[in-house]
Scaffold this active site. Structure first.
Site, short mmCIF file in Angstrom:
data_model
loop_
_atom_site.label_atom_id
_atom_site.label_comp_id
_atom_site.label_asym_id
_atom_site.label_seq_id
_atom_site.Cartn_x
_atom_site.Cartn_y
_atom_site.Cartn_z
N LYS A 60 1.25 -13.26 4.16
CA LYS A 60 1.30 -12.85 5.56
C LYS A 60 1.10 -14.08 6.43
CE LYS A 60 -0.25 -8.03 5.61
NZ LYS A 60 -1.27 -7.11 6.16
N HIS A 84 -14.11 -12.40 12.70
CA HIS A 84 -13.33 -11.38 12.01
C HIS A 84 -14.13 -10.75 10.87
CE1 HIS A 84 -10.06 -9.22 10.11
NE2 HIS A 84 -10.28 -9.87 8.99
N ARG A 136 15.25 -22.62 8.16
CA ARG A 136 15.39 -21.30 7.52
C ARG A 136 14.48 -21.13 6.31
NH1 ARG A 136 20.82 -22.27 9.13
NH2 ARG A 136 21.50 -20.76 10.70
N GLU A 183 -15.35 -10.00 3.32
CA GLU A 183 -14.11 -9.70 2.59
C GLU A 183 -14.37 -9.63 1.08
OE1 GLU A 183 -11.13 -8.88 3.57
OE2 GLU A 183 -11.06 -9.39 5.69
N ASN A 206 -6.98 -3.09 3.90
CA ASN A 206 -7.44 -2.94 5.28
C ASN A 206 -8.73 -2.12 5.38
OD1 ASN A 206 -5.20 -4.34 6.41
ND2 ASN A 206 -3.94 -2.52 6.13
N LYS A 233 -6.72 -9.22 -5.16
CA LYS A 233 -5.67 -9.31 -4.14
C LYS A 233 -4.33 -9.63 -4.78
CE LYS A 233 -4.34 -10.65 0.40
NZ LYS A 233 -4.73 -11.20 1.72
N HIS A 285 -11.21 -4.09 13.58
CA HIS A 285 -10.24 -4.65 14.52
C HIS A 285 -10.47 -4.11 15.92
CE1 HIS A 285 -6.89 -6.07 11.53
NE2 HIS A 285 -7.89 -6.91 11.62
N ARG A 342 -0.88 -1.76 -0.76
CA ARG A 342 -1.49 -2.92 -0.11
C ARG A 342 -2.34 -2.52 1.09
NH1 ARG A 342 1.30 -8.86 1.02
NH2 ARG A 342 -0.48 -9.77 2.11
N GLU A 380 3.37 -4.33 2.10
CA GLU A 380 2.46 -3.32 2.64
C GLU A 380 3.18 -2.01 2.95
OE1 GLU A 380 -0.85 -2.98 6.15
OE2 GLU A 380 -0.53 -4.96 5.31
N HIS A 403 -11.06 -2.41 8.35
CA HIS A 403 -10.35 -3.12 9.41
C HIS A 403 -10.01 -2.23 10.60
CE1 HIS A 403 -10.17 -6.10 6.29
NE2 HIS A 403 -9.45 -6.92 7.01
#
Length: 544
Positions: free
Chosen positions: A324, A446, A302, A366, A426, A408, A433, A422, A418, A429
């Site tokens: 994330k 990426h 957990r 980035e 992106n 960040k 993406h 936040r 997010e 992206h």
């Protein structure tokens, strides 16, 4: 601007009253060609009255609250010399804010010198009373621990103002020339706050550096065979030297193995090695390793503590910070995961010495992104330093990585899951993406997808009148200088639109686009039409 200060966004002068912060600040600002700000004056403007009245009418606690609000404001400044009040660093969160704002230097003086410099000042509320010299000694003793947190310091006794300025300039130069001096950025999330340590040649001291922030008795280092061969030994040896029981779990490399099956492999290893809830996980590798190991940490018993040791530039400035974690699903990337913050992020610049050049370039996308979304001064610095950074200049890389992590950290602290701001992370992206997905996640990295996506987002912003053609040209030129693609992969525009519509970031059936409003500022828009996207794709896709 002096070359000695190129690496620092601001210079912050801290210390007790009478150590010369305001006068030294004026001369240092003139030397650098920067602006001087005084936090006591900022407090007075906020309160609408002098500090003596704040103390008399509202009390010291109210004054300290105003100081904290001012400290938070300073993070957004650029090219300022900041003279702080003597007690501003008493609160650790204030010192962290000052460290995010720039290079913090403590000015010191003996109690006798301070008394001589302040005894004629009637506006010092903390020195009122029959024994001001005794007050000085008692206050200095009470603040010893707080001032002790500041590593860079100059003793001002017996020095002229110009001599103190020269010593500060020397400190700035030493810091710039020594990328091995670890810097620290903090992600402020209350009880789940954690440091990001950035430096070169420090990984052998990892176990000792973890100190109080990471206290398991045993850890599992999750990595892949290649990273273990390159960097596994010094990491394991450092952890064992700190008294930890260490096991190593090798997972297969590559996006194809970013699955629940690999997470299950980690859990099997943890159980077989008799790890418990008191154990921890160390993610040693790029973003894929960090995402998988973090998700394994979130689910084991957990939830257990874990630290990130990113070995790629992309992971250093992106996936290792923010919590994330997750794995892919046949229906899409990163659809299974959790927000699980690390306890510590360690960025060792030496790791980049073994990174292939193409991966370094991909990570630079980035870094460019952070300048566009939040910091024009950083973008300007990249225009100056992109070639040295790509050539492996540790000082240039360290500066860019630190500022990226600062941005960040600030965004994550304000919007961990997010739900709001936040989303600006992106930028590039949505287009990127889609290009990755249409290529089957095989043709481009990426970071390369983000690079071409940023140029497309800039073009869409220009079509909407949000930015100028000159802004688009600047971004495209910097992306090209980084050796990154500036044109989207050539697929049917309708296929791009279809893939964008199935992205997990779509809200209420609307595709959200992060678009530029200036270099250094972006906004989130959900009213972009299909026709606008088709027109943008028409001018941003690669030629046949």
């Amino acid at each position: 601007m002096s070359p000695h200060a190129d690496h620092a966004r601001n210079i912050v002068l801290a210390g007790f009253m009478g150590t010369g912060k305001s006068t030294i600040g004026q001369r240092l600002a003139a030397r650098l060609g920067w602006v001087l700000v005084d936090t006591d004056e900022m407090v007075e403007r906020r309160a609408g009255k002098p500090i003596s009245r704040i103390f008399a009418e509202d009390g010291e606690p109210a004054f300290r609250e105003l100081e904290s609000a001012v400290a938070a404001e300073l993070v957004g400044l650029e090219r300022h010399v900041i003279a702080t009040g003597g007690g501003m660093v008493l609160r650790e969160e204030n010192l962290r804010a000052l460290e995010r704002a720039g290079l913090v230097v403590l000015l010191e003086a003996s109690p006798e010198t301070i008394y001589e410099r302040t005894r004629r000042h009637s506006h010092r509320p903390l020195l009122q009373g029959p024994d001001p010299q005794g007050n000085i000694q008692r206050l200095l003793e009470a603040r010893r621990e707080a001032y002790g947190r500041i590593r860079r310091r100059v003793a001002t006794d017996g020095l002229t103002h110009n001599q103190v300025v020269e010593q500060i300039m020397d400190l700035i130069q030493q810091t710039m020339e020594d990328p091995g001096t670890p810097a620290e950025v903090r992600v402020e999330l209350g009880e789940r706050s954690y440091p990001i340590r950035i430096g070169q040649g420090w990984i052998g001291g990892l176990g000792a550096a973890l100190g109080e922030v990471f206290r398991p008795r045993a850890v599992a280092v999750v990595t892949n065979a290649e990273i273990r061969r390159l960097w596994g030994a010094p990491v394991v040896e450092s952890l064992e030297a700190a008294g930890l029981r260490v096991s190593v779990c090798e997972i297969p490399p590559g996006e194809d193995h970013k699955t629940l099956a690999t997470v299950s492999m980690i859990w099997d290893h943890l159980l077989e090695a008799r790890h418990t809830r008191q154990s921890g996980i160390v993610a040693l590798g790029g973003g894929i390793v960090g995402d998988i190991a973090g998700f394994a940490a979130a689910g084991f018993m957990r939830g257990v503590s874990f630290i990130q040791l990113p070995t790629t530039l992309l992971a250093m400035v992106d996936s290792s910070v923010g919590g994330k974690t997750g794995v892919n699903h046949p229906a899409g990337k990163n659809l299974i995961g959790a927000f699980w913050q690390p306890t510590y992020v360690g960025i060792e610049l030496d790791f980049l010495s073994t990174l292939p050049a193409a991966e370094l370039r991909a990570g630079m996308a980035e870094v460019i992104k952070y300048g566009i979304i939040a910091d024009e001064a950083m973008f300007v610095a990249m225009e100056r330093e992109i070639e040295p950074a790509l050539a492996g200049d540790s000082a240039a890389l360290g500066r860019l990585i630190r500022r990226s992590c600062e941005i960040k950290a600030e965004v994550v602290a304000g919007d961990e899951r997010e739900s709001g701001r936040r989303a600006i992370l992106n930028f590039g992206h949505t287009f990127g993406h889609a290009a990755e997905a249409l290529s089957g996640y095989q043709a481009i990295r990426h970071g390369e997808g983000v690079a071409m996506g940023m140029v497309a987002a800039m073009r869409l912003g220009a079509m909407r009148g949000l930015v100028s053609e000159a802004d688009v040209t600047r971004v495209e030129a910097l992306v090209a200088r980084a050796g990154l693609p500036t044109r989207l992969l050539r697929f049917a525009p309708e296929r791009y639109w279809e893939v964008m519509g199935s992205d997990k970031k779509v809200r209420d059936g609307r595709i959200r686009f992060v678009l530029p409003e200036a270099i250094g500022r972006v906004g989130v828009y959900d009213d972009v039409t299909r026709e606008e996207v088709m027109a943008c794709l028409g001018v941003t896709m690669a030629a046949e």
